[in-house]
Design a protein around this motif. Structure first.
Motif, PDB file in Angstrom:
ATOM      1  N   LYS A 252       0.780  -1.243   0.000  1.00 49.51           N
ATOM      2  CA  LYS A 252       0.000   0.000   0.000  1.00 49.51           C
ATOM      3  C   LYS A 252       0.814   1.297   0.000  1.00 49.51           C
ATOM      4  O   LYS A 252       0.326   2.316  -0.466  1.00 49.51           O
ATOM      5  CB  LYS A 252      -0.918   0.054   1.232  1.00 49.51           C
ATOM      6  N   GLU A 253       1.993   1.298   0.555  1.00 48.88           N
ATOM      7  CA  GLU A 253       2.691   2.560   0.775  1.00 48.88           C
ATOM      8  C   GLU A 253       3.495   3.006  -0.445  1.00 48.88           C
ATOM      9  O   GLU A 253       3.872   2.209  -1.304  1.00 48.88           O
ATOM     10  CB  GLU A 253       3.597   2.465   2.007  1.00 48.88           C
ATOM     11  N   GLU A 254       3.760   4.290  -0.495  1.00 52.20           N
ATOM     12  CA  GLU A 254       4.413   4.951  -1.620  1.00 52.20           C
ATOM     13  C   GLU A 254       5.819   4.404  -1.901  1.00 52.20           C
ATOM     14  O   GLU A 254       6.246   4.346  -3.053  1.00 52.20           O
ATOM     15  CB  GLU A 254       4.478   6.457  -1.339  1.00 52.20           C
ATOM     16  N   VAL A 255       6.518   3.982  -0.890  1.00 48.24           N
ATOM     17  CA  VAL A 255       7.906   3.554  -1.050  1.00 48.24           C
ATOM     18  C   VAL A 255       8.023   2.360  -2.015  1.00 48.24           C
ATOM     19  O   VAL A 255       9.028   2.208  -2.695  1.00 48.24           O
ATOM     20  CB  VAL A 255       8.559   3.245   0.319  1.00 48.24           C
ATOM     21  N   PHE A 256       6.980   1.548  -2.117  1.00 53.32           N
ATOM     22  CA  PHE A 256       6.992   0.401  -3.025  1.00 53.32           C
ATOM     23  C   PHE A 256       6.055   0.602  -4.221  1.00 53.32           C
ATOM     24  O   PHE A 256       5.697  -0.366  -4.890  1.00 53.32           O
ATOM     25  CB  PHE A 256       6.586  -0.876  -2.271  1.00 53.32           C
TER      26      PHE A 256
ATOM     27  N   MET B 227      -4.476  -4.500  10.134  1.00 55.47           N
ATOM     28  CA  MET B 227      -4.468  -3.712   8.896  1.00 55.47           C
ATOM     29  C   MET B 227      -5.827  -3.076   8.634  1.00 55.47           C
ATOM     30  O   MET B 227      -5.900  -1.937   8.153  1.00 55.47           O
ATOM     31  CB  MET B 227      -4.037  -4.581   7.714  1.00 55.47           C
ATOM     32  N   SER B 228      -6.901  -3.773   8.948  1.00 52.31           N
ATOM     33  CA  SER B 228      -8.238  -3.205   8.774  1.00 52.31           C
ATOM     34  C   SER B 228      -8.452  -2.010   9.693  1.00 52.31           C
ATOM     35  O   SER B 228      -8.990  -0.978   9.275  1.00 52.31           O
ATOM     36  CB  SER B 228      -9.305  -4.259   9.055  1.00 52.31           C
ATOM     37  N   LEU B 229      -8.031  -2.148  10.937  1.00 48.12           N
ATOM     38  CA  LEU B 229      -8.144  -1.026  11.875  1.00 48.12           C
ATOM     39  C   LEU B 229      -7.307   0.162  11.417  1.00 48.12           C
ATOM     40  O   LEU B 229      -7.755   1.315  11.481  1.00 48.12           O
ATOM     41  CB  LEU B 229      -7.727  -1.462  13.278  1.00 48.12           C
ATOM     42  N   TYR B 230      -6.110  -0.112  10.946  1.00 52.38           N
ATOM     43  CA  TYR B 230      -5.242   0.952  10.450  1.00 52.38           C
ATOM     44  C   TYR B 230      -5.885   1.662   9.261  1.00 52.38           C
ATOM     45  O   TYR B 230      -5.864   2.894   9.173  1.00 52.38           O
ATOM     46  CB  TYR B 230      -3.878   0.371  10.060  1.00 52.38           C
ATOM     47  N   ASN B 231      -6.495   0.900   8.374  1.00 48.76           N
ATOM     48  CA  ASN B 231      -7.156   1.491   7.220  1.00 48.76           C
ATOM     49  C   ASN B 231      -8.336   2.368   7.636  1.00 48.76           C
ATOM     50  O   ASN B 231      -8.535   3.458   7.098  1.00 48.76           O
ATOM     51  CB  ASN B 231      -7.620   0.396   6.266  1.00 48.76           C
ATOM     52  N   ILE B 232      -9.104   1.922   8.615  1.00 46.72           N
ATOM     53  CA  ILE B 232     -10.229   2.723   9.125  1.00 46.72           C
ATOM     54  C   ILE B 232      -9.717   4.035   9.716  1.00 46.72           C
ATOM     55  O   ILE B 232     -10.287   5.106   9.459  1.00 46.72           O
ATOM     56  CB  ILE B 232     -11.038   1.917  10.159  1.00 46.72           C
ATOM     57  N   ILE B 233      -8.650   3.958  10.475  1.00 46.67           N
ATOM     58  CA  ILE B 233      -8.065   5.174  11.072  1.00 46.67           C
ATOM     59  C   ILE B 233      -7.588   6.117   9.979  1.00 46.67           C
ATOM     60  O   ILE B 233      -7.830   7.324  10.042  1.00 46.67           O
ATOM     61  CB  ILE B 233      -6.923   4.806  12.037  1.00 46.67           C
ATOM     62  N   ARG B 234      -6.932   5.589   8.964  1.00 47.88           N
ATOM     63  CA  ARG B 234      -6.448   6.439   7.862  1.00 47.88           C
ATOM     64  C   ARG B 234      -7.594   7.125   7.138  1.00 47.88           C
ATOM     65  O   ARG B 234      -7.515   8.295   6.775  1.00 47.88           O
ATOM     66  CB  ARG B 234      -5.627   5.612   6.878  1.00 47.88           C
ATOM     67  N   ILE B 235      -8.670   6.396   6.901  1.00 47.36           N
ATOM     68  CA  ILE B 235      -9.832   6.979   6.227  1.00 47.36           C
ATOM     69  C   ILE B 235     -10.425   8.099   7.078  1.00 47.36           C
ATOM     70  O   ILE B 235     -10.756   9.172   6.562  1.00 47.36           O
ATOM     71  CB  ILE B 235     -10.880   5.893   5.915  1.00 47.36           C
ATOM     72  N   ASP B 236     -10.559   7.865   8.378  1.00 49.37           N
ATOM     73  CA  ASP B 236     -11.083   8.903   9.270  1.00 49.37           C
ATOM     74  C   ASP B 236     -10.191  10.134   9.270  1.00 49.37           C
ATOM     75  O   ASP B 236     -10.680  11.263   9.267  1.00 49.37           O
ATOM     76  CB  ASP B 236     -11.239   8.365  10.695  1.00 49.37           C
ATOM     77  N   LEU B 237      -8.877   9.923   9.280  1.00 50.08           N
ATOM     78  CA  LEU B 237      -7.952  11.061   9.250  1.00 50.08           C
ATOM     79  C   LEU B 237      -8.065  11.841   7.945  1.00 50.08           C
ATOM     80  O   LEU B 237      -8.033  13.072   7.940  1.00 50.08           O
ATOM     81  CB  LEU B 237      -6.511  10.588   9.462  1.00 50.08           C
ATOM     82  N   LYS B 238      -8.211  11.131   6.822  1.00 47.68           N
ATOM     83  CA  LYS B 238      -8.373  11.806   5.532  1.00 47.68           C
ATOM     84  C   LYS B 238      -9.664  12.616   5.497  1.00 47.68           C
ATOM     85  O   LYS B 238      -9.689  13.744   5.012  1.00 47.68           O
ATOM     86  CB  LYS B 238      -8.365  10.791   4.385  1.00 47.68           C
ATOM     87  N   LYS B 239     -10.748  12.030   6.010  1.00 49.53           N
ATOM     88  CA  LYS B 239     -12.025  12.741   6.057  1.00 49.53           C
ATOM     89  C   LYS B 239     -11.901  14.013   6.883  1.00 49.53           C
ATOM     90  O   LYS B 239     -12.405  15.073   6.498  1.00 49.53           O
ATOM     91  CB  LYS B 239     -13.119  11.853   6.655  1.00 49.53           C
TER      92      LYS B 239
END
Length: 126
Positions: free
Chosen positions: A24-28, A99-111
């Motif tokens: 998922k991350e930019e580095v790869f 990973m699912s929890l991390y994705n939920i947190i990222r989505i909330d932060l983006k919102k």
């Protein structure tokens, strides 16, 4: 037994971190784009599936878990080969919850970031 549960949750952390970072991350990003292209356009099924593994965090977490179990010899519940099998699926499951929890947190932060930017632009317009 309770130590094993503790280790299960700890060992799932690097699996989740590595699987997420690679898929998922930019580095790869460049390597992932290459793998996405190959997973869609490669002629042979085996090659398509091989490249797909590097684009899916769930799939890739299985291979990271295999490597981790090889390095740590971690076994859950049983001390023989059955312990490896149980450990394998348990680590993959916990890592994917992380990973699912991390994705939920990222989505909330983006919102939240989008909401703040919108409010700031509305204030500037006034």
């Amino acid at each position: 037994m309770e130590n094993h549960i503790y280790y299960l949750f700890i060992l799932a952390l690097p699996v989740a971190c590595i699987a997420w970072t690679v898929t998922k991350e930019e580095v790869f990003r460049e390597a992932r784009e290459f793998c996405v292209d190959r997973s869609k356009n490669e002629g042979r099924l085996v090659k398509r599936k091989f490249f797909y593994v590097f684009t899916c965090e769930y799939c890739f977490s299985h291979y990271v878990t295999l490597l981790l179990l090889f390095i740590t010899n971690f076994k859950l519940i049983y001390t023989d080969w059955r312990g490896y099998i149980i450990s394998f699926f348990a680590i993959v499951w916990i890592a994917n919850i992380y990973m699912s929890l991390y994705n939920i947190i990222r989505i909330d932060l983006k919102k939240e970031k989008i909401r703040v930017a919108k409010e700031e632009s509305e204030l500037k317009e006034q």
